[in-house]
Structures are given as structure tokens and as C-alpha cells.
Design an enzyme around this catalytic site. Structure first.
Site, PDB file in Angstrom:
ATOM      1  N   ILE A 162       0.836  -1.197   0.000  1.00 50.80           N
ATOM      2  CA  ILE A 162       0.000   0.000   0.000  1.00 50.80           C
ATOM      3  C   ILE A 162       0.871   1.247   0.000  1.00 50.80           C
ATOM      4  CG2 ILE A 162      -1.647   1.341   1.365  1.00 50.80           C
ATOM      5  CD1 ILE A 162      -2.887  -1.354   2.224  1.00 50.80           C
ATOM      6  N   ARG A 183      12.282  -1.702   8.597  1.00 47.41           N
ATOM      7  CA  ARG A 183      13.333  -2.474   9.259  1.00 47.41           C
ATOM      8  C   ARG A 183      14.581  -2.588   8.394  1.00 47.41           C
ATOM      9  NH1 ARG A 183       9.902  -7.601  11.775  1.00 47.41           N
ATOM     10  NH2 ARG A 183       8.688  -6.394  13.298  1.00 47.41           N
ATOM     11  N   HIS A 290     -13.670   3.556   7.667  1.00 51.53           N
ATOM     12  CA  HIS A 290     -12.909   2.392   7.177  1.00 51.53           C
ATOM     13  C   HIS A 290     -13.386   1.965   5.782  1.00 51.53           C
ATOM     14  CE1 HIS A 290     -10.362  -1.176   8.819  1.00 51.53           C
ATOM     15  NE2 HIS A 290     -10.107  -0.940   7.540  1.00 51.53           N
TER      16      HIS A 290
END
Length: 325
Positions: A162, A183, A290
Site C-alpha cells: 500500500i 526495518r 474504514h
């Protein structure tokens, strides 16, 4: 009564599941639904032991209790979602139980929604509508001035599917710089013109911050009083991931006292959000219920992928989109 013939039986937990997915299931299985809508948990649990597979539609907790009630007959489950924070993935992993989900297919719809929230929050659309509703349309050269996108620095927390799709959409806006956190470096970042930076630097430098990471123990309340204080007072926060990634009380305070300029939220906590929640009274909070993946084609695709996952799991073949536990 559940069919006891040769065809497998699949439980679809929500009667409003798109017909595209239901029809895909019906090619190879008999389909049943809970009688009530929305279904109660007890009803779903009772039916779980009478079927070979489940298409799990909605965010009701999916855990070992479901697998226990499914017993030896239940062979496969697929959600109709990309986010899996309501699933006890560790329990599925321990049991080596086939679990599917539906990522990727919703990236475009969610990214479009994120860009819409970026514009709506940055340009004060909600505040402007409130002014109209309250007969306070005053106009003037300094009235309701918003933030520019052209030349801005945009930060994406989590450059997954996304996040990358949002980055592609941003190419048309002539932004000045694209930052991201993660990360490790993303191989796709170079083509997107995105620079990996520490989270603190992203928050301090960005004019717009998008949240696109999954909800985990590590990311819960990742955005809080301390991190919000690092953002620019002109910054806009956009969350299309999960509500609990943001400490909502801290966000309300930051919006009220001018710590940040505005927020565009597709996700909140809890969902549904009570109509009297303080967040909904803020003129600089654009909140939608949502709707990120809520397009006809996207939901059709999600239902079809979930159906393929369930049928493959029942047959003992690899799922179309297995969850990588």
C-alpha cells in the site's frame, strides 16, 4: 441442515459477501450462511463444526476457539482482508492450519483513499463544510488556507504494498522529497525515489505522514504524544492502516492544541466510533468509516481470492494467497 453429500460445504460468515466470491465457491462447494445478520459469534462457532471450509468476512476474532469448534472436518479458512490483527496467527502456525488472506488486490483502492484524505485534510475540506453548515462562509484572502502538496516532503511509515502504491500516486503531485521508514531498505524504493530514514527524522521533516504498517505489538500506539510532538505544526497525518497504531487521545490533544495541522483518518479506535466521540467534533480531523477497500471491483476481487483460497485449502493444494506464517 448442512449437506452431507459428496460436495464440500463452505460457511461464509457474512450474508453481504459479494456474489462474485459466492459464485466462485458454488462451482465446487455448497455454501451456507449464518441465519442472522450480522452473525453472532456463537452462531458461527456452531456452524464451524459442520463445514469443510470457512470464508471469514469481517473482523470477528479468528482464533483457536474457531479451530477447536471446527474439529477434524474443517480443512481451510480464508479471511477477506489484508490486515490480520484480529487473527491469532500463531495458533494457525502451531497447528499448520491452512490460512488465506487477500492482500495486494486492495492496494490501489486504499492508496486512492489515502490520497483523498491527504488532500481533504491538508486543504481543510471538513472545516470548510462546517463553515457552510453554520452559515459562517466569510471568504477573504486569508480564509481557510491549507497546505501545499507540490514541493512538500512526504513520509511513509511502512513502504509495503500500500505504501508503494501511495508513492506511485504521489509522482503526479511534484512533491519535493519522499521519505520512508522500515526495518530494512526496500528494493523498490529507488525506482520510487524514496529515501530510508529513521522514524524520528521522518516525523521531523515531513509535511505529510502516511501510516501504512500492519498493527502488531510493536506498532500499537507507535504514534503517540511523544512522536506527535516531533512533527511540524503544519504537518498532516494520514492513517489508512489500523486505528490502534495511533494513540487516539494523544492525537485529539495534538489536533486541538496545534501540535499538528490536521489528520485524515480511514481507521479509528474503536470501530464503529461512537457518534459523540470527541474526535468527530474537531474541524481539523477528516474521518471516514474504514472505506479504504470499499470499491465494487476491489471487494469483488477480494471475495474471489478468498473463495479460491478456501477451495484450494479444502482440496489440499496450495492456496492462491496463503498467509505467510
Amino acid at each position: 441442515m448442512v449437506n452431507s453429500g459428496q460436495r464440500p460445504v463452505v460457511l461464509v460468515t457474512n450474508k453481504e459477501t459479494p456474489e462474485k466470491g459466492i459464485n466462485k465457491l458454488k462451482l465446487k462447494a455448497d455454501v451456507i450462511f449464518p441465519k442472522s445478520h450480522p452473525a453472532t459469534r456463537e452462531e458461527v462457532l456452531e456452524l464451524a463444526g459442520q463445514v469443510d471450509g470457512i470464508m471469514w468476512v469481517g473482523h470477528m476474532p479468528l482464533n483457536g476457539e474457531v479451530l477447536d469448534r471446527g474439529g477434524s472436518r474443517l480443512k481451510a479458512i480464508s479471511t477477506m482482508s489484508a490486515g490480520m490483527d484480529y487473527v491469532d496467527v500463531e495458533e494457525f502456525r502451531k497447528r499448520k492450519f491452512p490460512l488465506g488472506y487477500t492482500p495486494i488486490v486492495l492496494n490501489d483502492a486504499v492508496a486512492d483513499s489515502a490520497i483523498g484524505l491527504m488532500i481533504a485534510a491538508g486543504r481543510r475540506y471538513h472545516e470548510g463544510r462546517l463553515a457552510i453548515d453554520q452559515s459562517q462562509w466569510t471568504g477573504g484572502p486569508q480564509w481557510l488556507l491549507g497546505q501545499d502538496i507540490k514541493g512538500s516532503t512526504v513520509g511513509i511509515i511502512g513502504l509495503g504494498g500500500i505504501g508503494q502504491t501511495i508513492a506511485k500516486r504521489l509522482k503526479g503531485f511534484d512533491i519535493g522529497q519522499l521519505l520512508y521508514t522500515g526495518r530494512r531498505p526496500k528494493p523498490e524504493a529507488e525506482a520510487l525515489g524514496a529515501k530510508l530514514v529513521p522514524q524520528d527524522e521522518l516525523l521531523q521533516e515531513s509535511d505529510y505522514v502516511f501510516i501504512t504498517v500492519p498493527l502488531t505489538n510493536e506498532t500499537r500506539h507507535m504514534i503517540n504524544e511523544s512522536t506527535l510532538a516531533k512533527m511540524k505544526p503544519t504537518a498532516v497525518l494520514v492513517n489508512v492502516a489500523r486505528g490502534d497504531i495511533v494513540d487516539q487521545r494523544a492525537l485529539v490533544a495534538a489536533l486541538k492544541n496545534g501540535t499538528i495541522f490536521a489528520a485524515g483518518l480511514d481507521v479509528v479506535s474503536p470501530e464503529p466510533l461512537p457518534a459523540d466521540d470527541e474526535l468527530l467534533r474537531l474541524p481539523n480531523a477528516v474521518v471516514i468509516p474504514h472505506l479504504g477497500s470499499a470499491t465494487v471491483q476491489t471487494r469483488n476481487n477480494m471475495a474471489e481470492i478468498a473463495a479460491l483460497n478456501v477451495l484450494a485449502g479444502i482440496a489440499g493444494t496450495p492456496m492462491f494467497s496463503p498467509y505467510p506464517y
